[in-house]
Motif scaffolding. Sequence first.
Motif, PDB file in Angstrom:
ATOM      1  N   GLU A   1       0.801  -1.169  -0.068  1.00  0.00           N
ATOM      2  CA  GLU A   1       0.020   0.118  -0.167  1.00  0.00           C
ATOM      3  C   GLU A   1       0.920   1.227   0.079  1.00  0.00           C
ATOM      4  O   GLU A   1       1.966   1.379   0.576  1.00  0.00           O
ATOM      5  CB  GLU A   1      -0.892   0.079   1.175  1.00  0.00           C
ATOM      6  N   SER A   2       0.314   2.374  -0.690  1.00  0.00           N
ATOM      7  CA  SER A   2       0.905   3.541  -0.570  1.00  0.00           C
ATOM      8  C   SER A   2       0.671   4.307   0.609  1.00  0.00           C
ATOM      9  O   SER A   2      -0.187   3.774   1.272  1.00  0.00           O
ATOM     10  CB  SER A   2       0.509   4.370  -1.651  1.00  0.00           C
TER      11      SER A   2
ATOM     12  N   ILE B   1      17.233  -8.511  -0.281  1.00  0.00           N
ATOM     13  CA  ILE B   1      16.957  -7.559  -1.231  1.00  0.00           C
ATOM     14  C   ILE B   1      15.927  -6.551  -0.976  1.00  0.00           C
ATOM     15  O   ILE B   1      15.996  -5.251  -1.088  1.00  0.00           O
ATOM     16  CB  ILE B   1      16.861  -8.235  -2.544  1.00  0.00           C
TER      17      ILE B   1
ATOM     18  N   LEU C   1       6.741  -9.143 -15.132  1.00  0.00           N
ATOM     19  CA  LEU C   1       6.946  -7.731 -14.572  1.00  0.00           C
ATOM     20  C   LEU C   1       7.168  -6.851 -15.582  1.00  0.00           C
ATOM     21  O   LEU C   1       6.752  -5.741 -15.900  1.00  0.00           O
ATOM     22  CB  LEU C   1       7.835  -7.711 -13.630  1.00  0.00           C
TER      23      LEU C   1
ATOM     24  N   PHE D   1      17.014 -10.846  -8.491  1.00  0.00           N
ATOM     25  CA  PHE D   1      16.064 -10.473  -7.156  1.00  0.00           C
ATOM     26  C   PHE D   1      16.137  -8.940  -7.534  1.00  0.00           C
ATOM     27  O   PHE D   1      14.969  -8.265  -7.118  1.00  0.00           O
ATOM     28  CB  PHE D   1      16.416 -10.865  -6.030  1.00  0.00           C
ATOM     29  N   GLU D   2      17.310  -8.231  -7.364  1.00  0.00           N
ATOM     30  CA  GLU D   2      17.310  -6.998  -7.520  1.00  0.00           C
ATOM     31  C   GLU D   2      16.347  -6.139  -8.719  1.00  0.00           C
ATOM     32  O   GLU D   2      15.715  -5.189  -8.571  1.00  0.00           O
ATOM     33  CB  GLU D   2      18.665  -6.361  -7.443  1.00  0.00           C
ATOM     34  N   LYS D   3      16.752  -6.831  -9.695  1.00  0.00           N
ATOM     35  CA  LYS D   3      16.048  -6.153 -11.058  1.00  0.00           C
ATOM     36  C   LYS D   3      14.677  -6.574 -10.942  1.00  0.00           C
ATOM     37  O   LYS D   3      13.829  -5.578 -11.503  1.00  0.00           O
ATOM     38  CB  LYS D   3      16.729  -7.039 -12.400  1.00  0.00           C
ATOM     39  N   LYS D   4      14.161  -7.484 -10.362  1.00  0.00           N
ATOM     40  CA  LYS D   4      12.784  -7.826 -10.183  1.00  0.00           C
ATOM     41  C   LYS D   4      12.306  -6.743  -9.184  1.00  0.00           C
ATOM     42  O   LYS D   4      11.108  -6.256  -9.558  1.00  0.00           O
ATOM     43  CB  LYS D   4      12.487  -9.332  -9.553  1.00  0.00           C
ATOM     44  N   GLU D   5      12.879  -6.499  -8.128  1.00  0.00           N
ATOM     45  CA  GLU D   5      12.221  -5.221  -7.269  1.00  0.00           C
ATOM     46  C   GLU D   5      12.194  -4.338  -7.863  1.00  0.00           C
ATOM     47  O   GLU D   5      11.430  -3.272  -7.794  1.00  0.00           O
ATOM     48  CB  GLU D   5      13.420  -5.309  -6.118  1.00  0.00           C
TER      49      GLU D   5
ATOM     50  N   LEU E   1      11.808  -3.533 -11.109  1.00  0.00           N
ATOM     51  CA  LEU E   1      10.490  -3.560 -11.997  1.00  0.00           C
ATOM     52  C   LEU E   1       9.285  -3.434 -11.461  1.00  0.00           C
ATOM     53  O   LEU E   1       8.308  -3.045 -11.596  1.00  0.00           O
ATOM     54  CB  LEU E   1      10.469  -4.802 -12.644  1.00  0.00           C
ATOM     55  N   GLU E   2       9.253  -3.947 -10.033  1.00  0.00           N
ATOM     56  CA  GLU E   2       8.061  -4.067  -9.376  1.00  0.00           C
ATOM     57  C   GLU E   2       7.999  -2.403  -8.809  1.00  0.00           C
ATOM     58  O   GLU E   2       6.671  -1.909  -8.828  1.00  0.00           O
ATOM     59  CB  GLU E   2       8.244  -4.806  -8.029  1.00  0.00           C
ATOM     60  N   MET E   3       8.951  -1.873  -8.713  1.00  0.00           N
ATOM     61  CA  MET E   3       8.785  -0.627  -8.374  1.00  0.00           C
ATOM     62  C   MET E   3       8.188   0.576  -9.482  1.00  0.00           C
ATOM     63  O   MET E   3       7.285   1.136  -9.316  1.00  0.00           O
ATOM     64  CB  MET E   3      10.108   0.091  -7.771  1.00  0.00           C
ATOM     65  N   GLU E   4       8.668   0.028 -10.740  1.00  0.00           N
ATOM     66  CA  GLU E   4       8.327   0.609 -11.764  1.00  0.00           C
ATOM     67  C   GLU E   4       6.587   0.569 -12.067  1.00  0.00           C
ATOM     68  O   GLU E   4       6.042   1.473 -12.471  1.00  0.00           O
ATOM     69  CB  GLU E   4       8.935   0.311 -13.097  1.00  0.00           C
TER      70      GLU E   4
ATOM     71  N   CYS F   1       6.349  11.140  -2.104  1.00  0.00           N
ATOM     72  CA  CYS F   1       6.197   9.599  -1.575  1.00  0.00           C
ATOM     73  C   CYS F   1       5.227   9.306  -1.155  1.00  0.00           C
ATOM     74  O   CYS F   1       4.855   8.280  -0.620  1.00  0.00           O
ATOM     75  CB  CYS F   1       7.718   9.724  -0.684  1.00  0.00           C
TER      76      CYS F   1
ATOM     77  N   CYS G   1       3.595   6.338  -2.593  1.00  0.00           N
ATOM     78  CA  CYS G   1       4.533   5.237  -2.952  1.00  0.00           C
ATOM     79  C   CYS G   1       4.645   4.240  -1.415  1.00  0.00           C
ATOM     80  O   CYS G   1       4.259   4.935  -0.535  1.00  0.00           O
ATOM     81  CB  CYS G   1       6.033   5.879  -3.168  1.00  0.00           C
ATOM     82  N   SER G   2       4.661   3.014  -1.902  1.00  0.00           N
ATOM     83  CA  SER G   2       4.671   2.104  -0.934  1.00  0.00           C
ATOM     84  C   SER G   2       6.136   2.286   0.113  1.00  0.00           C
ATOM     85  O   SER G   2       5.986   1.906   1.309  1.00  0.00           O
ATOM     86  CB  SER G   2       4.566   0.656  -1.374  1.00  0.00           C
ATOM     87  N   LYS G   3       6.855   2.931  -0.394  1.00  0.00           N
ATOM     88  CA  LYS G   3       8.186   3.156   0.407  1.00  0.00           C
ATOM     89  C   LYS G   3       8.401   4.675   0.862  1.00  0.00           C
ATOM     90  O   LYS G   3       7.812   5.529  -0.040  1.00  0.00           O
ATOM     91  CB  LYS G   3       9.527   2.745  -0.483  1.00  0.00           C
ATOM     92  N   LEU G   4       8.672   4.865   2.107  1.00  0.00           N
ATOM     93  CA  LEU G   4       8.985   6.302   2.358  1.00  0.00           C
ATOM     94  C   LEU G   4      10.272   6.543   2.404  1.00  0.00           C
ATOM     95  O   LEU G   4      11.266   5.761   2.430  1.00  0.00           O
ATOM     96  CB  LEU G   4       8.645   6.484   3.903  1.00  0.00           C
TER      97      LEU G   4
ATOM     98  N   LYS H   1      15.233   2.863  -0.406  1.00  0.00           N
ATOM     99  CA  LYS H   1      16.464   2.191  -0.765  1.00  0.00           C
ATOM    100  C   LYS H   1      16.669   2.603  -1.996  1.00  0.00           C
ATOM    101  O   LYS H   1      15.851   2.793  -3.079  1.00  0.00           O
ATOM    102  CB  LYS H   1      16.214   0.515  -0.637  1.00  0.00           C
TER     103      LYS H   1
END
Lengths: 234, 234
Positions: A53-54, A79, A128, B122-126, B128-131, B215, B218-221, B225
């Motif tokens: 969730e955002s 990761i 993805l 795994f990093e690239k997957k992460e 892409l998930e962010m994108e 932010c 976004c799900s990350k604050l 990272k």
Amino acid sequence: MSLFQQVSTNSLKKISSTAKKHKYKKGSTIFNGHSHELPFLIVTQGSVKIFKESAEGEEIIVDILASWQYYGEQFVFNISDNEIYTGIALSDLSLITLPLSLLKQLVIGDHQLAINFLKTSFEKKEQLEMEVEHLAIQNAAQRLGCLLLRTCKLATGKGITFPLPYDKSLLATRLGMRAETLSRALSKLNRNCALSITGQEIGIPDIEELSRYVCQHCSKLFPCKDITGIKKQS
Amino acid sequence: MSLFQQVSTNSLKKISSTAKKHKYKKGSTIFNGHSHELPFLIVTQGSVKIFKESAEGEEIIVDILASWQYYGEQFVFNISDNEIYTGIALSDLSLITLPLSLLKQLVIGDHQLAINFLKTSFEKKEQLEMEVEHLAIQNAAQRLGCLLLRTCKLATGKGITFPLPYDKSLLATRLGMRAETLSRALSKLNRNCALSITGQEIGIPDIEELSRYVCQHCSKLFPCKDITGIKKQS
DNA sequence: CGGGTGTTTGATGTCATTCAACTTACGTGG
DNA sequence: CCACGTAAGTTGAATGACATCAAACACCCG
């Protein structure tokens, strides 16, 4: 299960002695940001929605796991920040879990297991990448139509009938749109491609026609490889 | 290079005896759908744009590789249809290639190499998930602002100045928007967060203020990272 | 039968794209 | 070194797509 294909009996022994079985009722939370440690999990029965969730409360579905799909392997190498993910049971559910520490030990010690993870990681990455592409250049009706084409899997005849993989509001979120937009997208496909909608039941009278409408805004031409991520519901 | 960290000397020997060096002029095509076989490549100097195109000619940037980044490992297991990708040199360029057949042999034979690939996968997957998340819930100015925040990398003081990672039209495509939209997004950030724009030079007077604007969707604050995928240009 | 949830529909607002005009920056050759 | 031509970037107006809000409708379950 293909993840454990050709894995050493030693590894399998460790797994079966450590894995724990769990059962959940439909709608219950499997894990969330407050869980102490997110484990690696494999769904054995039912399906799970993994999402984040955002700050504003908008929901992004990361994956919807069906039977024998798994989640959490990326946390083995720290990761991802695992505190932002939530998993809830979409149906009555059985799953097994492994502690990440054991999984890490296994991946580092068992070459075949690492190879198996590597293969599926590449597949998930591909999936993805497709989602990014679709969000960037396809409109709502095309994203939906593409999912339907990939769901109905290259049917036998000219037309085909099948149920939606999830209920409509879940499907909308999965496709990154509102329920209202999904509804309008369905009726757009009905107008343009003669798609029929009866509750959960979708009918595609002419797959070619639908793919002409959908695939012009995609880098892959229909019939595209199945990277749908959708598996049969249990 | 971390990909080959702790890899056996036997593997390294095979790699160094088989790898080929190549040089390209800025703008030239490294590979495309008509190439016979797409090799695995590691950029040693310069940068490369990897993209695919839809049937209608729209471009999706899959990755922009800087020095010591690599591409093509997923083709080892025939996961992706490699005929849809194109790579062009964004600058004068040096790279080395390995045939996929050798890479496959190495990954299957060298456990440490498989682990290294697994980590970066795994990093690239992460990433892409962010994108996917950003395309689904952020607007143009927020996507841009997020990239700027991740580019300027948690600066020392309150404000900071730095050049855009790519020229503006490339940046727009990378963010999944038109050049016009990027231009308007920049001026929006200027109005709302006092961002300064002087050619390629960006100034962020108040990182906190920008992150408040960016932010919330976004799900990350922030400070999130760094999964930017952006590396220093050579 | 009644209430709740999920779905559809309409009206409206916001945001991104499109197209066109214009400005700026840059590299080349005179 | 300037002049020119081309590419890159900006700006405005019109259009289109999706979100939002509100209301109506359908369906299921107790």
